[in-house]
Enzyme design. Structure first.
Site, PDB file in Angstrom:
ATOM      1  CG  ASN A  35      -1.809  -1.200   1.114  1.00 27.11           C
ATOM      2  OD1 ASN A  35      -2.056  -1.904   0.204  1.00 27.11           O
ATOM      3  ND2 ASN A  35      -2.453  -1.243   2.361  1.00 27.11           N
TER       4      ASN A  35
ATOM      5  CG  HIS B  27       4.235  -1.509  -4.602  1.00 21.86           C
ATOM      6  ND1 HIS B  27       2.824  -2.293  -4.649  1.00 21.86           N
ATOM      7  CD2 HIS B  27       4.977  -2.310  -4.974  1.00 21.86           C
ATOM      8  CE1 HIS B  27       3.074  -3.516  -5.004  1.00 21.86           C
ATOM      9  NE2 HIS B  27       4.514  -3.675  -5.284  1.00 21.86           N
TER      10      HIS B  27
ATOM     11  CB  THR C 187      -2.294  -8.794  -0.955  1.00 24.97           C
ATOM     12  OG1 THR C 187      -1.837  -8.887  -2.231  1.00 24.97           O
ATOM     13  CG2 THR C 187      -1.859  -9.954  -0.228  1.00 24.97           C
ATOM     14  CB  SER C 188      -5.598  -9.960  -5.116  1.00 24.08           C
ATOM     15  OG  SER C 188      -4.655  -8.831  -5.972  1.00 24.08           O
TER      16      SER C 188
ATOM     17  CG  ASN D 274      -8.490 -11.717   0.690  1.00 23.01           C
ATOM     18  OD1 ASN D 274      -9.695 -11.647   0.361  1.00 23.01           O
ATOM     19  ND2 ASN D 274      -7.574 -11.344  -0.174  1.00 23.01           N
ATOM     20  N   PRO D 275     -11.431 -11.931   2.892  1.00 26.94           N
ATOM     21  CG  PRO D 275     -12.812 -10.057   2.447  1.00 26.94           C
ATOM     22  CD  PRO D 275     -11.394 -10.524   2.812  1.00 26.94           C
TER      23      PRO D 275
HETATM   24  C1  BV8 Z   1       8.621  -5.606 -11.682  1.00 23.86           C
HETATM   25  C2  BV8 Z   1       1.887   1.481  -6.774  1.00 23.86           C
HETATM   26  C3  BV8 Z   1      10.777  -5.651 -12.608  1.00 23.86           C
HETATM   27  C4  BV8 Z   1       1.254   2.417  -7.792  1.00 23.86           C
HETATM   28  C5  BV8 Z   1       1.483  -0.747  -7.634  1.00 23.86           C
HETATM   29  C6  BV8 Z   1       5.247  -7.270 -18.000  1.00 23.86           C
HETATM   30  C7  BV8 Z   1       6.293  -6.077 -17.898  1.00 23.86           C
HETATM   31  C8  BV8 Z   1       6.636  -5.684 -16.914  1.00 23.86           C
HETATM   32  C9  BV8 Z   1       6.609  -6.209 -15.556  1.00 23.86           C
HETATM   33  C10 BV8 Z   1       5.528  -7.188 -15.716  1.00 23.86           C
HETATM   34  C11 BV8 Z   1       4.990  -7.583 -16.733  1.00 23.86           C
HETATM   35  N1  BV8 Z   1       4.134  -8.810 -16.534  1.00 23.86           N
HETATM   36  C12 BV8 Z   1       4.130  -8.939 -15.255  1.00 23.86           C
HETATM   37  C13 BV8 Z   1       4.912  -8.139 -14.629  1.00 23.86           C
HETATM   38  C14 BV8 Z   1       5.200  -7.844 -13.225  1.00 23.86           C
HETATM   39  C15 BV8 Z   1       4.464  -6.617 -12.724  1.00 23.86           C
HETATM   40  C16 BV8 Z   1       3.065  -7.302 -12.363  1.00 23.86           C
HETATM   41  O1  BV8 Z   1       3.143  -8.222 -11.336  1.00 23.86           O
HETATM   42  N2  BV8 Z   1       1.901  -7.353 -12.887  1.00 23.86           N
HETATM   43  C17 BV8 Z   1       0.810  -7.924 -12.616  1.00 23.86           C
HETATM   44  C18 BV8 Z   1      -0.443  -7.101 -12.780  1.00 23.86           C
HETATM   45  C19 BV8 Z   1       0.721  -9.247 -13.410  1.00 23.86           C
HETATM   46  N3  BV8 Z   1       5.049  -6.459 -11.747  1.00 23.86           N
HETATM   47  C20 BV8 Z   1       5.697  -5.130 -11.940  1.00 23.86           C
HETATM   48  O2  BV8 Z   1       5.646  -4.509 -12.872  1.00 23.86           O
HETATM   49  C21 BV8 Z   1       6.566  -4.569 -10.541  1.00 23.86           C
HETATM   50  N4  BV8 Z   1       7.851  -4.548 -11.295  1.00 23.86           N
HETATM   51  O3  BV8 Z   1       8.129  -6.606 -11.873  1.00 23.86           O
HETATM   52  O4  BV8 Z   1       9.907  -4.845 -12.005  1.00 23.86           O
HETATM   53  C22 BV8 Z   1      10.505  -5.689 -14.093  1.00 23.86           C
HETATM   54  C23 BV8 Z   1      10.856  -4.333 -14.744  1.00 23.86           C
HETATM   55  C24 BV8 Z   1      10.690  -4.336 -15.943  1.00 23.86           C
HETATM   56  C25 BV8 Z   1      10.244  -5.584 -16.905  1.00 23.86           C
HETATM   57  C26 BV8 Z   1       9.861  -6.666 -16.051  1.00 23.86           C
HETATM   58  C27 BV8 Z   1      10.275  -6.847 -14.866  1.00 23.86           C
HETATM   59  C28 BV8 Z   1       6.035  -3.395 -10.132  1.00 23.86           C
HETATM   60  C29 BV8 Z   1       4.666  -3.664  -9.489  1.00 23.86           C
HETATM   61  C30 BV8 Z   1       4.204  -2.446  -8.524  1.00 23.86           C
HETATM   62  C31 BV8 Z   1       3.074  -1.860  -9.205  1.00 23.86           C
HETATM   63  N5  BV8 Z   1       2.519  -0.837  -8.261  1.00 23.86           N
HETATM   64  N6  BV8 Z   1       1.172   0.285  -6.827  1.00 23.86           N
HETATM   65  C32 BV8 Z   1      -0.106   2.659  -7.443  1.00 23.86           C
HETATM   66  O5  BV8 Z   1      -0.609   2.421  -6.208  1.00 23.86           O
HETATM   67  O6  BV8 Z   1      -0.891   3.337  -8.217  1.00 23.86           O
HETATM   68  S1  BV8 Z   1       0.758  -2.679  -7.567  1.00 23.86           S
HETATM   69  C33 BV8 Z   1      -1.018  -2.202  -7.224  1.00 23.86           C
HETATM   70  O7  BV8 Z   1      -1.366  -3.695  -7.133  1.00 23.86           O
HETATM   71  C34 BV8 Z   1      -1.317  -1.694  -5.940  1.00 23.86           C
HETATM   72  O8  BV8 Z   1      -0.640  -0.580  -5.609  1.00 23.86           O
HETATM   73  C35 BV8 Z   1      -1.190  -2.885  -4.901  1.00 23.86           C
HETATM   74  O9  BV8 Z   1      -0.060  -2.569  -4.266  1.00 23.86           O
HETATM   75  C36 BV8 Z   1      -1.089  -4.096  -5.754  1.00 23.86           C
HETATM   76  C37 BV8 Z   1      -1.637  -5.240  -5.365  1.00 23.86           C
HETATM   77  O10 BV8 Z   1      -2.965  -5.128  -5.125  1.00 23.86           O
HETATM   78  P1  BV8 Z   1      -3.676  -5.633  -3.733  1.00 23.86           P
HETATM   79  O11 BV8 Z   1      -2.745  -4.714  -2.686  1.00 23.86           O
HETATM   80  O12 BV8 Z   1      -3.615  -7.194  -3.569  1.00 23.86           O
HETATM   81  O13 BV8 Z   1      -5.144  -4.997  -3.746  1.00 23.86           O
HETATM   82  P2  BV8 Z   1      -6.226  -5.741  -4.888  1.00 23.86           P
HETATM   83  O14 BV8 Z   1      -7.319  -4.660  -5.096  1.00 23.86           O
HETATM   84  O15 BV8 Z   1      -5.702  -6.177  -6.108  1.00 23.86           O
HETATM   85  O16 BV8 Z   1      -6.724  -6.796  -3.733  1.00 23.86           O
HETATM   86  C38 BV8 Z   1      -7.530  -6.407  -2.785  1.00 23.86           C
HETATM   87  C39 BV8 Z   1      -7.843  -7.684  -1.922  1.00 23.86           C
HETATM   88  O17 BV8 Z   1      -8.132  -7.460  -0.661  1.00 23.86           O
HETATM   89  C40 BV8 Z   1      -8.686  -8.488  -2.323  1.00 23.86           C
HETATM   90  O18 BV8 Z   1      -8.133 -10.245  -2.424  1.00 23.86           O
HETATM   91  C41 BV8 Z   1      -9.836  -8.480  -1.424  1.00 23.86           C
HETATM   92  O19 BV8 Z   1     -10.631  -9.780  -1.453  1.00 23.86           O
HETATM   93  C42 BV8 Z   1      -9.165  -8.037  -0.103  1.00 23.86           C
HETATM   94  N7  BV8 Z   1     -10.306  -7.326   0.538  1.00 23.86           N
HETATM   95  C43 BV8 Z   1     -11.275  -6.613   0.230  1.00 23.86           C
HETATM   96  N8  BV8 Z   1     -11.565  -6.049   1.296  1.00 23.86           N
HETATM   97  C44 BV8 Z   1     -11.020  -6.660   2.455  1.00 23.86           C
HETATM   98  C45 BV8 Z   1      -9.941  -7.207   1.894  1.00 23.86           C
HETATM   99  N9  BV8 Z   1      -9.049  -8.071   2.765  1.00 23.86           N
HETATM  100  C46 BV8 Z   1      -9.068  -7.723   3.968  1.00 23.86           C
HETATM  101  N10 BV8 Z   1      -9.926  -6.972   4.618  1.00 23.86           N
HETATM  102  C47 BV8 Z   1     -10.922  -6.330   3.873  1.00 23.86           C
HETATM  103  N11 BV8 Z   1     -11.953  -5.661   4.508  1.00 23.86           N
END
Ligand code: BV8
Length: 247
Positions: free
Chosen positions: A102, A119, A191-192, A216-217
């Site tokens: 976060n 992040h 986190t997802s 996580n719910p």
């Molecule tokens: C990297 C900051 C090396 C910004 C964020 C192609 C090219 C380049 C990279 C990639 C690629 N393919 C894949 C990648 C890797 C990529 C990646 O992982 N992609 C994913 C989508 C597949 N990662 C990166 O690019 C990372 N860097 O790999 O560098 C590199 C470099 C060059 C080339 C290759 C590799 C950087 C990743 C960081 C991105 N920045 N945030 C901003 O905030 O705007 S990430 C973003 O998603 C959010 O900030 C958050 O931190 C993150 C994860 O999401 P979650 O926190 O899990 O939240 P989400 O909504 O998904 O889920 C919420 C959960 O809460 C759910 O499960 C829900 O059920 C639950 N929930 C709901 N209510 C509650 C609850 N739980 C408890 N209590 C409740 N009440």
């Protein structure tokens, strides 16, 4: 919700605990998560359109205003009982490391001391060319959306967060992996578990023999690997967990 005895025993006897949090922990403070279909910001915007360096190059104003909106929102909400419970847990465990994806700063506002921000932090800004920090005072005083950077003639101010395709701050990631591989208990909360490399920390902990608890719910790709899944909102489950450790 009943906390399983094994979870209480593992947490009460652990000398080293690591907790990884995601957007779900801030949901009960009123900050929309990214991917929850009904409330997630993700459903309104396409991540690729906003949280990438390419988007900023293409349309700096849209990206900048989205982040300023989110920064203002984060500044106006309060930490919730889940944040406070994690700050309390840190006081009870010999070695506690909070790793967060976060960028809203709520863990620090709730009193957590040792926080690894994988992040970045949405309240901070940097120069998009030199990456040198820009003060809030400068942002307030300087016109522009985004304002020009004070550090480079062609620079613009950008949020100090890690965008998709960008490297995580290497010192922080190393510390996160070290804490994950040395802990007795790893908590994956709100986190997802889809974003890398953050999602690999829980797997590394499990592989190193940690007792893995997911809070996580909903189901995630980590659920089948976890030793215990507490299926509920973190704002309810975490205080219950601490209470159960007292009983
Ligand atoms: C990297 C900051 C090396 C910004 C964020 C192609 C090219 C380049 C990279 C990639 C690629 N393919 C894949 C990648 C890797 C990529 C990646 O992982 N992609 C994913 C989508 C597949 N990662 C990166 O690019 C990372 N860097 O790999 O560098 C590199 C470099 C060059 C080339 C290759 C590799 C950087 C990743 C960081 C991105 N920045 N945030 C901003 O905030 O705007 S990430 C973003 O998603 C959010 O900030 C958050 O931190 C993150 C994860 O999401 P979650 O926190 O899990 O939240 P989400 O909504 O998904 O889920 C919420 C959960 O809460 C759910 O499960 C829900 O059920 C639950 N929930 C709901 N209510 C509650 C609850 N739980 C408890 N209590 C409740 N009440």
């Amino acid at each position: 919700m009943q906390i399983p005895g094994q979870v209480i025993h593992q947490l009460s006897s652990a000398r080293r605990v690591a907790a990884m949090t995601g957007a779900g922990v801030s949901a009960e403070s009123g900050i929309p998560t990214f991917r929850d279909a009904q409330t997630g910001l993700w459903s309104k915007f396409r991540a690729e359109d906003l949280a990438t360096p390419e988007a900023f190059q293409r349309d700096p104003e849209t990206v900048w205003t989205w982040y300023r909106h989110r920064a203002e929102q984060a500044a106006t909400v309060e930490p919730n009982p889940g944040h406070f419970a994690l700050a309390q847990l840190e006081q009870r465990v010999e070695h506690f490391t909070l790793i967060t994806q976060n960028v809203d700063g709520l863990h620090r506002r709730a009193g957590s001391q040792r926080v690894l921000e994988l992040h970045g932090d949405i309240s901070r800004a940097i120069c998009h060319i030199t990456r040198r920090p820009v003060t809030e005072k400068y942002l307030v005083e300087t016109a522009g959306s985004p304002p020009p950077s004070p550090h480079h003639p062609a620079g613009l101010c950008r949020p100090d967060v890690v965008w998709f395709g960008e490297m995580l701050p290497d010192g922080v990631l190393d510390q996160a992996f070290e804490a994950s591989q040395q802990c007795d208990v790893f908590l994956s909360i709100g986190t997802s578990s889809v974003v890398e490399p953050a999602a690999s920390l829980a797997v590394a902990a499990h592989r190193a023999g940690a007792f893995l608890i997911e809070i996580n719910p909903g189901e995630t790709p980590l659920s089948s690997l976890a030793d215990a899944v507490l299926a509920g909102p973190s704002g309810t489950v975490l205080p219950r967990l601490l209470q159960a450790m007292d009983d």
